[in-house]
Design a protein around this motif. Sequence first.
Motif, PDB file in Angstrom:
ATOM      1  N   VAL A 291       0.843  -1.183   0.000  1.00  0.00           N
ATOM      2  CA  VAL A 291       0.000   0.000   0.000  1.00  0.00           C
ATOM      3  C   VAL A 291       0.892   1.251   0.000  1.00  0.00           C
ATOM      4  CG1 VAL A 291      -1.717   1.314   1.287  1.00  0.00           C
ATOM      5  CG2 VAL A 291      -1.863  -1.184   1.201  1.00  0.00           C
ATOM      6  N   THR A 292       0.621   2.159  -0.909  1.00  0.00           N
ATOM      7  CA  THR A 292       1.398   3.407  -0.953  1.00  0.00           C
ATOM      8  C   THR A 292       0.598   4.596  -0.422  1.00  0.00           C
ATOM      9  OG1 THR A 292       0.695   3.815  -3.230  1.00  0.00           O
ATOM     10  CG2 THR A 292       2.778   2.613  -2.900  1.00  0.00           C
ATOM     11  N   GLN A 293      -0.722   4.530  -0.527  1.00  0.00           N
ATOM     12  CA  GLN A 293      -1.595   5.570   0.018  1.00  0.00           C
ATOM     13  C   GLN A 293      -2.849   4.907   0.571  1.00  0.00           C
ATOM     14  OE1 GLN A 293      -2.367   8.341  -3.171  1.00  0.00           O
ATOM     15  NE2 GLN A 293      -0.518   9.520  -2.763  1.00  0.00           N
ATOM     16  N   ILE A 294      -3.418   5.501   1.647  1.00  0.00           N
ATOM     17  CA  ILE A 294      -4.626   4.935   2.227  1.00  0.00           C
ATOM     18  C   ILE A 294      -5.490   6.044   2.826  1.00  0.00           C
ATOM     19  CG2 ILE A 294      -3.573   4.504   4.488  1.00  0.00           C
ATOM     20  CD1 ILE A 294      -5.272   1.936   4.621  1.00  0.00           C
ATOM     21  N   PHE A 295      -6.801   5.851   2.707  1.00  0.00           N
ATOM     22  CA  PHE A 295      -7.786   6.679   3.413  1.00  0.00           C
ATOM     23  C   PHE A 295      -8.842   5.731   3.959  1.00  0.00           C
ATOM     24  CE2 PHE A 295     -12.036   8.472   3.404  1.00  0.00           C
ATOM     25  CZ  PHE A 295     -11.871   9.565   4.253  1.00  0.00           C
ATOM     26  N   TYR A 296      -9.196   5.914   5.223  1.00  0.00           N
ATOM     27  CA  TYR A 296     -10.307   5.127   5.749  1.00  0.00           C
ATOM     28  C   TYR A 296     -11.101   5.975   6.742  1.00  0.00           C
ATOM     29  CZ  TYR A 296      -7.044   4.032   9.606  1.00  0.00           C
ATOM     30  OH  TYR A 296      -6.140   4.091  10.646  1.00  0.00           O
ATOM     31  N   ALA A 297     -12.383   5.653   6.859  1.00  0.00           N
ATOM     32  CA  ALA A 297     -13.295   6.415   7.708  1.00  0.00           C
ATOM     33  C   ALA A 297     -14.242   5.445   8.422  1.00  0.00           C
ATOM     34  CB  ALA A 297     -14.098   7.407   6.872  1.00  0.00           C
ATOM     35  N   VAL A 298     -14.759   5.892   9.603  1.00  0.00           N
ATOM     36  CA  VAL A 298     -15.660   5.084  10.415  1.00  0.00           C
ATOM     37  C   VAL A 298     -16.957   5.866  10.624  1.00  0.00           C
ATOM     38  CG1 VAL A 298     -15.966   3.851  12.586  1.00  0.00           C
ATOM     39  CG2 VAL A 298     -13.671   4.038  11.565  1.00  0.00           C
ATOM     40  N   TYR A 299     -18.112   5.159  10.503  1.00  0.00           N
ATOM     41  CA  TYR A 299     -19.414   5.790  10.626  1.00  0.00           C
ATOM     42  C   TYR A 299     -20.227   5.042  11.685  1.00  0.00           C
ATOM     43  CZ  TYR A 299     -18.091   7.728   6.092  1.00  0.00           C
ATOM     44  OH  TYR A 299     -17.417   8.356   5.085  1.00  0.00           O
ATOM     45  N   ASN A 300     -21.020   5.821  12.439  1.00  0.00           N
ATOM     46  CA  ASN A 300     -21.899   5.150  13.409  1.00  0.00           C
ATOM     47  C   ASN A 300     -23.153   4.652  12.698  1.00  0.00           C
ATOM     48  OD1 ASN A 300     -23.542   7.373  13.085  1.00  0.00           O
ATOM     49  ND2 ASN A 300     -22.887   8.371  14.997  1.00  0.00           N
ATOM     50  N   ARG A 301     -24.087   4.121  13.467  1.00  0.00           N
ATOM     51  CA  ARG A 301     -25.253   3.479  12.857  1.00  0.00           C
ATOM     52  C   ARG A 301     -26.205   4.478  12.201  1.00  0.00           C
ATOM     53  NH1 ARG A 301     -28.606   1.488  18.227  1.00  0.00           N
ATOM     54  NH2 ARG A 301     -28.479   3.444  19.406  1.00  0.00           N
ATOM     55  N   TRP A 302     -26.019   5.761  12.488  1.00  0.00           N
ATOM     56  CA  TRP A 302     -26.830   6.781  11.841  1.00  0.00           C
ATOM     57  C   TRP A 302     -26.133   7.384  10.607  1.00  0.00           C
ATOM     58  CZ3 TRP A 302     -26.181   6.863  17.271  1.00  0.00           C
ATOM     59  CH2 TRP A 302     -27.288   6.407  17.993  1.00  0.00           C
ATOM     60  N   GLY A 303     -24.946   6.793  10.245  1.00  0.00           N
ATOM     61  CA  GLY A 303     -24.212   7.285   9.092  1.00  0.00           C
ATOM     62  C   GLY A 303     -23.382   8.505   9.369  1.00  0.00           C
ATOM     63  N   GLN A 304     -23.201   8.811  10.628  1.00  0.00           N
ATOM     64  CA  GLN A 304     -22.414   9.978  11.008  1.00  0.00           C
ATOM     65  C   GLN A 304     -20.928   9.619  11.034  1.00  0.00           C
ATOM     66  OE1 GLN A 304     -23.257  11.445  14.956  1.00  0.00           O
ATOM     67  NE2 GLN A 304     -22.489  13.504  14.467  1.00  0.00           N
ATOM     68  N   LEU A 305     -20.083  10.449  10.390  1.00  0.00           N
ATOM     69  CA  LEU A 305     -18.633  10.210  10.383  1.00  0.00           C
ATOM     70  C   LEU A 305     -18.075  10.457  11.779  1.00  0.00           C
ATOM     71  CD1 LEU A 305     -15.994   9.704   8.766  1.00  0.00           C
ATOM     72  CD2 LEU A 305     -15.887  12.193   8.418  1.00  0.00           C
ATOM     73  N   VAL A 306     -17.456   9.451  12.360  1.00  0.00           N
ATOM     74  CA  VAL A 306     -16.863   9.598  13.686  1.00  0.00           C
ATOM     75  C   VAL A 306     -15.340   9.598  13.658  1.00  0.00           C
ATOM     76  CG1 VAL A 306     -18.867   8.590  14.858  1.00  0.00           C
ATOM     77  CG2 VAL A 306     -16.983   7.095  14.101  1.00  0.00           C
ATOM     78  N   TYR A 307     -14.761   9.152  12.532  1.00  0.00           N
ATOM     79  CA  TYR A 307     -13.278   9.156  12.434  1.00  0.00           C
ATOM     80  C   TYR A 307     -12.894   8.986  10.972  1.00  0.00           C
ATOM     81  CZ  TYR A 307      -8.388   7.801  12.786  1.00  0.00           C
ATOM     82  OH  TYR A 307      -7.020   7.735  12.636  1.00  0.00           O
ATOM     83  N   SER A 308     -11.810   9.679  10.562  1.00  0.00           N
ATOM     84  CA  SER A 308     -11.236   9.486   9.229  1.00  0.00           C
ATOM     85  C   SER A 308      -9.768   9.893   9.266  1.00  0.00           C
ATOM     86  CB  SER A 308     -11.993  10.305   8.183  1.00  0.00           C
ATOM     87  OG  SER A 308     -11.799  11.700   8.396  1.00  0.00           O
TER      88      SER A 308
END
Length: 355
Positions: A291-308
Amino acid sequence: GCVHHDTILVVTRNLPNPSFLLDSSLCEGEITSINYSGGAGNDFQFIWNFGAANILSGSGSGPFQVWWDTTGSFLVSLLITDQFGCAATDTILVEVHQNPVADFVSPQGGCEPYTITFSNLSTGAESYVWDFGDGTSSTETNPVHTYSSGLYTVTLTAMNNDSCISTLQLTDYISVLPVPQACFTVQEDITVVYDISQATFHFQNCSVNGTSYLWDFGDSTFSTEENPAHTYTYTDTFYVTLTAFNVFCSDTVRVGPIIVVYFNTLYFPSAFSPNSDGTNDFFHEIGGLGVTQIFYAVYNRWGQLVYSTGDMNAQGWNGTFNGKKCEVGVYDWYAEATFVSGDRFKFKGNITLVR
Protein backbone atom coordinates in the motif's frame (compact mmCIF):
# COMPACT_ATOMS: atom_id res chain seq x y z
CA GLY A 1 143.48 -78.50 -9.44
CA CYS A 2 141.81 -78.18 -12.85
CA VAL A 3 139.24 -75.29 -13.07
CA HIS A 4 136.45 -74.73 -15.56
CA HIS A 5 134.21 -71.66 -15.84
CA ASP A 6 130.81 -71.03 -17.40
CA THR A 7 128.89 -67.71 -17.73
CA ILE A 8 125.16 -66.98 -18.03
CA LEU A 9 123.71 -63.51 -18.71
CA VAL A 10 120.68 -62.83 -16.52
CA VAL A 11 118.30 -60.07 -17.61
CA THR A 12 115.97 -58.61 -14.92
CA ARG A 13 113.04 -56.47 -15.88
CA ASN A 14 110.80 -54.07 -13.92
CA LEU A 15 107.40 -55.48 -13.02
CA PRO A 16 104.49 -53.64 -14.63
CA ASN A 17 102.74 -51.18 -12.33
CA PRO A 18 99.18 -52.48 -11.60
CA SER A 19 98.03 -49.31 -9.82
CA PHE A 20 94.47 -48.08 -10.39
CA LEU A 21 92.23 -45.43 -8.89
CA LEU A 22 88.88 -46.20 -7.25
CA ASP A 23 86.70 -44.51 -4.63
CA SER A 24 86.81 -47.07 -1.81
CA SER A 25 83.75 -45.71 0.02
CA LEU A 26 80.55 -45.83 -2.01
CA CYS A 27 76.81 -45.86 -1.59
CA GLU A 28 74.52 -48.59 -2.77
CA GLY A 29 73.74 -48.04 -6.45
CA GLU A 30 76.32 -45.26 -6.79
CA ILE A 31 78.18 -45.37 -10.12
CA THR A 32 81.95 -45.01 -9.81
CA SER A 33 84.81 -44.78 -12.31
CA ILE A 34 87.83 -47.12 -12.15
CA ASN A 35 90.93 -45.76 -13.86
CA TYR A 36 94.24 -47.56 -14.48
CA SER A 37 97.08 -45.27 -13.37
CA GLY A 38 100.19 -47.41 -13.75
CA GLY A 39 101.43 -46.22 -17.13
CA ALA A 40 100.52 -49.06 -19.45
CA GLY A 41 102.77 -50.33 -22.22
CA ASN A 42 101.56 -51.27 -25.65
CA ASP A 43 101.68 -55.00 -25.01
CA PHE A 44 100.20 -55.13 -21.49
CA GLN A 45 97.41 -57.56 -20.78
CA PHE A 46 94.77 -56.44 -18.23
CA ILE A 47 92.71 -58.86 -16.22
CA TRP A 48 90.17 -57.11 -13.95
CA ASN A 49 88.14 -58.70 -11.21
CA PHE A 50 85.24 -56.56 -10.06
CA GLY A 51 83.60 -59.23 -7.95
CA ALA A 52 79.87 -58.56 -7.47
CA ALA A 53 79.93 -55.20 -9.24
CA ASN A 54 77.68 -54.37 -12.19
CA ILE A 55 79.76 -53.18 -15.16
CA LEU A 56 78.19 -50.44 -17.21
CA SER A 57 81.09 -49.78 -19.59
CA GLY A 58 84.84 -50.17 -20.08
CA SER A 59 87.48 -52.49 -21.52
CA GLY A 60 91.24 -53.01 -21.44
CA SER A 61 92.91 -50.45 -19.22
CA GLY A 62 89.60 -48.66 -18.72
CA PRO A 63 88.18 -46.48 -17.52
CA PHE A 64 85.32 -48.65 -16.27
CA GLN A 65 81.93 -47.52 -14.94
CA VAL A 66 80.70 -49.89 -12.26
CA TRP A 67 78.23 -49.99 -9.34
CA TRP A 68 77.14 -52.33 -6.57
CA ASP A 69 73.47 -53.08 -5.82
CA THR A 70 74.14 -54.55 -2.36
CA THR A 71 75.93 -53.26 0.68
CA GLY A 72 79.13 -54.83 2.08
CA SER A 73 82.90 -55.06 1.51
CA PHE A 74 84.13 -55.99 -1.97
CA LEU A 75 87.61 -56.60 -3.47
CA VAL A 76 88.55 -55.13 -6.82
CA SER A 77 91.80 -56.40 -8.35
CA LEU A 78 93.90 -55.85 -11.46
CA LEU A 79 96.44 -58.33 -12.84
CA ILE A 80 98.83 -56.92 -15.47
CA THR A 81 101.13 -59.06 -17.58
CA ASP A 82 103.72 -57.50 -19.91
CA GLN A 83 105.12 -58.89 -23.15
CA PHE A 84 107.82 -60.69 -21.24
CA GLY A 85 105.39 -62.55 -19.03
CA CYS A 86 106.12 -60.37 -16.01
CA ALA A 87 102.97 -59.92 -13.96
CA ALA A 88 101.83 -57.82 -10.98
CA THR A 89 98.57 -57.45 -9.07
CA ASP A 90 96.94 -54.60 -7.14
CA THR A 91 93.84 -54.92 -4.94
CA ILE A 92 91.53 -52.30 -3.37
CA LEU A 93 88.85 -53.01 -0.77
CA VAL A 94 85.60 -51.17 -1.48
CA GLU A 95 82.99 -50.45 1.21
CA VAL A 96 79.43 -50.05 -0.13
CA HIS A 97 77.09 -48.34 2.34
CA GLN A 98 73.34 -48.58 2.57
CA ASN A 99 71.26 -45.70 1.24
CA PRO A 100 68.61 -43.94 3.34
CA VAL A 101 65.02 -43.97 2.09
CA ALA A 102 63.39 -40.56 1.70
CA ASP A 103 59.65 -40.51 2.35
CA PHE A 104 57.06 -38.02 3.59
CA VAL A 105 53.35 -37.25 3.67
CA SER A 106 51.32 -34.08 4.19
CA PRO A 107 47.93 -32.57 3.43
CA GLN A 108 47.90 -31.83 -0.27
CA GLY A 109 45.70 -28.81 -0.68
CA GLY A 110 43.70 -25.96 0.76
CA CYS A 111 42.94 -22.28 0.43
CA GLU A 112 45.51 -19.55 0.86
CA PRO A 113 47.24 -18.82 3.09
CA TYR A 114 47.62 -22.58 3.59
CA THR A 115 49.92 -23.82 6.36
CA ILE A 116 51.12 -27.42 6.07
CA THR A 117 53.00 -29.64 8.51
CA PHE A 118 55.14 -32.18 6.63
CA SER A 119 55.50 -35.60 8.28
CA ASN A 120 58.92 -37.09 7.59
CA LEU A 121 58.74 -40.89 7.17
CA SER A 122 62.33 -41.34 5.97
CA THR A 123 64.49 -44.19 7.31
CA GLY A 124 68.27 -44.52 7.70
CA ALA A 125 68.93 -40.78 7.49
CA GLU A 126 70.48 -38.24 9.83
CA SER A 127 69.92 -34.96 7.95
CA TYR A 128 67.39 -33.53 5.51
CA VAL A 129 66.94 -30.80 2.93
CA TRP A 130 63.41 -29.79 1.88
CA ASP A 131 62.62 -27.86 -1.30
CA PHE A 132 59.05 -26.57 -1.02
CA GLY A 133 58.80 -25.67 -4.69
CA ASP A 134 58.20 -21.97 -4.09
CA GLY A 135 61.84 -20.89 -3.87
CA THR A 136 62.17 -21.68 -0.16
CA SER A 137 63.75 -24.61 1.69
CA SER A 138 64.30 -26.08 5.16
CA THR A 139 66.63 -28.47 6.99
CA GLU A 140 64.13 -29.31 9.73
CA THR A 141 63.00 -32.89 10.15
CA ASN A 142 59.25 -32.12 10.13
CA PRO A 143 58.94 -28.56 8.84
CA VAL A 144 55.86 -26.32 8.85
CA HIS A 145 55.38 -24.19 5.75
CA THR A 146 52.79 -21.67 4.55
CA TYR A 147 51.88 -21.47 0.86
CA SER A 148 50.15 -18.84 -1.22
CA SER A 149 47.94 -19.90 -4.12
CA GLY A 150 49.61 -22.08 -6.76
CA LEU A 151 50.70 -25.61 -7.66
CA TYR A 152 53.93 -26.81 -6.04
CA THR A 153 56.42 -29.68 -6.48
CA VAL A 154 57.97 -30.77 -3.15
CA THR A 155 61.38 -32.46 -2.92
CA LEU A 156 62.92 -34.14 0.13
CA THR A 157 66.62 -35.14 0.16
CA ALA A 158 67.68 -37.44 3.01
CA MET A 159 71.38 -38.05 3.90
CA ASN A 160 73.13 -40.42 6.31
CA ASN A 161 76.56 -40.18 7.96
CA ASP A 162 78.18 -42.03 5.05
CA SER A 163 77.09 -39.21 2.72
CA CYS A 164 74.61 -41.50 1.01
CA ILE A 165 71.50 -39.70 -0.13
CA SER A 166 67.97 -40.50 -1.23
CA THR A 167 65.62 -38.06 -2.94
CA LEU A 168 61.85 -38.11 -3.20
CA GLN A 169 60.23 -35.58 -5.52
CA LEU A 170 56.43 -35.32 -5.78
CA THR A 171 55.44 -33.29 -8.81
CA ASP A 172 52.53 -30.83 -8.39
CA TYR A 173 52.00 -32.30 -4.94
CA ILE A 174 50.60 -29.23 -3.17
CA SER A 175 47.62 -27.37 -4.63
CA VAL A 176 46.60 -24.08 -3.00
CA LEU A 177 43.63 -22.08 -4.26
CA PRO A 178 42.53 -18.52 -3.56
CA VAL A 179 39.59 -18.23 -1.18
CA PRO A 180 36.24 -17.92 -3.00
CA GLN A 181 34.36 -14.65 -2.63
CA ALA A 182 30.62 -15.15 -2.94
CA CYS A 183 28.73 -12.31 -4.64
CA PHE A 184 25.47 -11.90 -6.51
CA THR A 185 22.97 -9.28 -7.60
CA VAL A 186 19.26 -9.44 -8.35
CA GLN A 187 18.14 -8.14 -11.70
CA GLU A 188 14.85 -6.95 -10.19
CA ASP A 189 14.65 -4.11 -7.63
CA ILE A 190 14.10 -5.96 -4.34
CA THR A 191 13.66 -2.73 -2.37
CA VAL A 192 10.01 -2.81 -3.48
CA VAL A 193 7.28 -5.32 -2.71
CA TYR A 194 6.22 -7.81 -5.39
CA ASP A 195 2.87 -9.37 -6.08
CA ILE A 196 2.97 -13.15 -6.21
CA SER A 197 1.95 -13.02 -9.86
CA GLN A 198 5.21 -11.19 -10.58
CA ALA A 199 7.46 -13.05 -8.13
CA THR A 200 10.09 -14.30 -10.60
CA PHE A 201 13.62 -13.10 -9.89
CA HIS A 202 16.83 -13.39 -11.91
CA PHE A 203 20.09 -13.76 -10.00
CA GLN A 204 23.43 -12.70 -11.46
CA ASN A 205 26.47 -14.44 -9.99
CA CYS A 206 29.48 -12.14 -9.51
CA SER A 207 31.51 -14.52 -7.32
CA VAL A 208 35.25 -14.95 -7.89
CA ASN A 209 37.48 -18.00 -7.36
CA GLY A 210 34.45 -20.33 -7.20
CA THR A 211 34.01 -23.49 -9.25
CA SER A 212 30.56 -24.57 -8.05
CA TYR A 213 27.59 -22.88 -6.41
CA LEU A 214 24.64 -23.60 -4.17
CA TRP A 215 21.65 -21.25 -4.02
CA ASP A 216 19.15 -21.31 -1.15
CA PHE A 217 16.12 -19.22 -2.11
CA GLY A 218 14.69 -19.19 1.42
CA ASP A 219 11.59 -21.19 0.51
CA SER A 220 13.14 -24.68 0.93
CA THR A 221 14.20 -24.77 -2.72
CA PHE A 222 17.75 -24.81 -4.04
CA SER A 223 19.77 -24.56 -7.25
CA THR A 224 23.31 -25.32 -8.40
CA GLU A 225 23.10 -23.20 -11.56
CA GLU A 226 25.54 -20.36 -11.92
CA ASN A 227 22.92 -17.71 -12.76
CA PRO A 228 19.51 -19.10 -11.84
CA ALA A 229 16.02 -17.63 -12.07
CA HIS A 230 13.49 -18.45 -9.37
CA THR A 231 9.74 -18.02 -8.96
CA TYR A 232 8.18 -17.85 -5.50
CA THR A 233 4.88 -19.67 -5.12
CA TYR A 234 3.62 -18.26 -1.82
CA THR A 235 3.71 -14.97 0.00
CA ASP A 236 6.37 -14.33 2.62
CA THR A 237 9.59 -12.46 3.25
CA PHE A 238 12.57 -14.32 1.75
CA TYR A 239 16.34 -14.10 2.08
CA VAL A 240 18.53 -15.65 -0.63
CA THR A 241 21.86 -17.27 0.24
CA LEU A 242 24.63 -18.10 -2.23
CA THR A 243 27.55 -20.35 -1.28
CA ALA A 244 30.52 -20.35 -3.67
CA PHE A 245 32.81 -23.40 -3.49
CA ASN A 246 36.17 -24.47 -4.81
CA VAL A 247 37.81 -27.85 -4.16
CA PHE A 248 38.90 -26.92 -0.64
CA CYS A 249 36.76 -24.13 0.86
CA SER A 250 33.73 -21.89 0.44
CA ASP A 251 32.24 -18.47 1.09
CA THR A 252 28.61 -17.46 1.67
CA VAL A 253 26.66 -14.26 1.08
CA ARG A 254 23.03 -13.48 2.02
CA VAL A 255 20.78 -10.93 0.28
CA GLY A 256 17.27 -9.78 1.11
CA PRO A 257 14.60 -9.29 2.06
CA ILE A 258 12.51 -10.18 -0.97
CA ILE A 259 8.90 -9.47 -0.03
CA VAL A 260 6.17 -11.29 -1.93
CA VAL A 261 2.54 -10.37 -1.19
CA TYR A 262 -0.94 -10.42 -2.66
CA PHE A 263 -1.50 -6.90 -3.94
CA ASN A 264 -4.86 -5.05 -4.12
CA THR A 265 -6.00 -6.42 -0.77
CA LEU A 266 -6.48 -4.53 2.45
CA TYR A 267 -7.37 -5.99 5.84
CA PHE A 268 -9.09 -4.48 8.90
CA PRO A 269 -10.01 -6.15 12.19
CA SER A 270 -13.59 -7.17 12.89
CA ALA A 271 -13.51 -5.85 16.45
CA PHE A 272 -11.47 -3.71 18.81
CA SER A 273 -11.51 -2.78 22.51
CA PRO A 274 -10.42 0.78 23.28
CA ASN A 275 -10.03 0.23 27.03
CA SER A 276 -6.42 1.46 27.34
CA ASP A 277 -5.08 -1.97 28.29
CA GLY A 278 -2.41 -1.74 25.59
CA THR A 279 -4.00 -4.44 23.44
CA ASN A 280 -6.21 -3.76 20.41
CA ASP A 281 -6.96 -0.21 21.59
CA PHE A 282 -7.12 1.33 18.09
CA PHE A 283 -8.98 0.53 14.91
CA HIS A 284 -6.66 0.64 11.86
CA GLU A 285 -5.61 -1.49 8.92
CA ILE A 286 -3.79 -4.68 9.90
CA GLY A 287 -2.64 -5.85 6.53
CA GLY A 288 -1.91 -4.57 3.07
CA LEU A 289 1.76 -4.80 2.10
CA GLY A 290 2.36 -2.82 -1.02
CA VAL A 291 0.00 0.00 0.00
CA THR A 292 1.40 3.41 -0.95
CA GLN A 293 -1.59 5.57 0.02
CA ILE A 294 -4.63 4.94 2.23
CA PHE A 295 -7.79 6.68 3.41
CA TYR A 296 -10.31 5.13 5.75
CA ALA A 297 -13.29 6.41 7.71
CA VAL A 298 -15.66 5.08 10.42
CA TYR A 299 -19.41 5.79 10.63
CA ASN A 300 -21.90 5.15 13.41
CA ARG A 301 -25.25 3.48 12.86
CA TRP A 302 -26.83 6.78 11.84
CA GLY A 303 -24.21 7.28 9.09
CA GLN A 304 -22.41 9.98 11.01
CA LEU A 305 -18.63 10.21 10.38
CA VAL A 306 -16.86 9.60 13.69
CA TYR A 307 -13.28 9.16 12.43
CA SER A 308 -11.24 9.49 9.23
CA THR A 309 -7.55 9.65 8.26
CA GLY A 310 -5.33 9.66 5.22
CA ASP A 311 -2.16 9.20 7.21
CA MET A 312 -0.30 5.92 6.54
CA ASN A 313 1.27 6.12 10.01
CA ALA A 314 -1.84 7.09 12.01
CA GLN A 315 -2.62 5.11 15.16
CA GLY A 316 -6.22 4.75 14.08
CA TRP A 317 -9.60 5.35 15.74
CA ASN A 318 -9.57 5.24 19.57
CA GLY A 319 -13.33 4.74 19.96
CA THR A 320 -14.18 8.36 20.76
CA PHE A 321 -16.09 11.11 19.00
CA ASN A 322 -15.84 14.79 19.93
CA GLY A 323 -13.83 13.79 23.00
CA LYS A 324 -16.45 11.34 24.30
CA LYS A 325 -16.40 7.56 24.36
CA CYS A 326 -18.61 6.02 21.75
CA GLU A 327 -21.13 3.42 22.77
CA VAL A 328 -20.49 -0.29 22.34
CA GLY A 329 -21.83 -1.57 19.09
CA VAL A 330 -21.25 -2.10 15.38
CA TYR A 331 -19.78 0.64 13.16
CA ASP A 332 -19.28 0.80 9.42
CA TRP A 333 -15.93 1.55 7.83
CA TYR A 334 -14.94 2.61 4.36
CA ALA A 335 -11.39 2.61 2.84
CA GLU A 336 -9.60 3.51 -0.36
CA ALA A 337 -6.01 2.37 -1.00
CA THR A 338 -3.44 2.83 -3.73
CA PHE A 339 -0.95 -0.04 -4.24
CA VAL A 340 2.58 -0.22 -5.65
CA SER A 341 1.09 -1.67 -8.80
CA GLY A 342 -0.59 1.71 -9.35
CA ASP A 343 -4.08 0.27 -8.85
CA ARG A 344 -6.53 2.02 -6.49
CA PHE A 345 -9.36 0.04 -4.86
CA LYS A 346 -12.22 0.71 -2.47
CA PHE A 347 -13.08 -1.47 0.52
CA LYS A 348 -15.81 -1.47 3.17
CA GLY A 349 -16.91 -3.48 6.15
CA ASN A 350 -17.96 -3.20 9.78
CA ILE A 351 -16.22 -3.17 13.12
CA THR A 352 -17.56 -4.06 16.55
CA LEU A 353 -16.52 -1.79 19.41
CA VAL A 354 -16.29 -3.62 22.72
CA ARG A 355 -15.02 -2.50 26.12
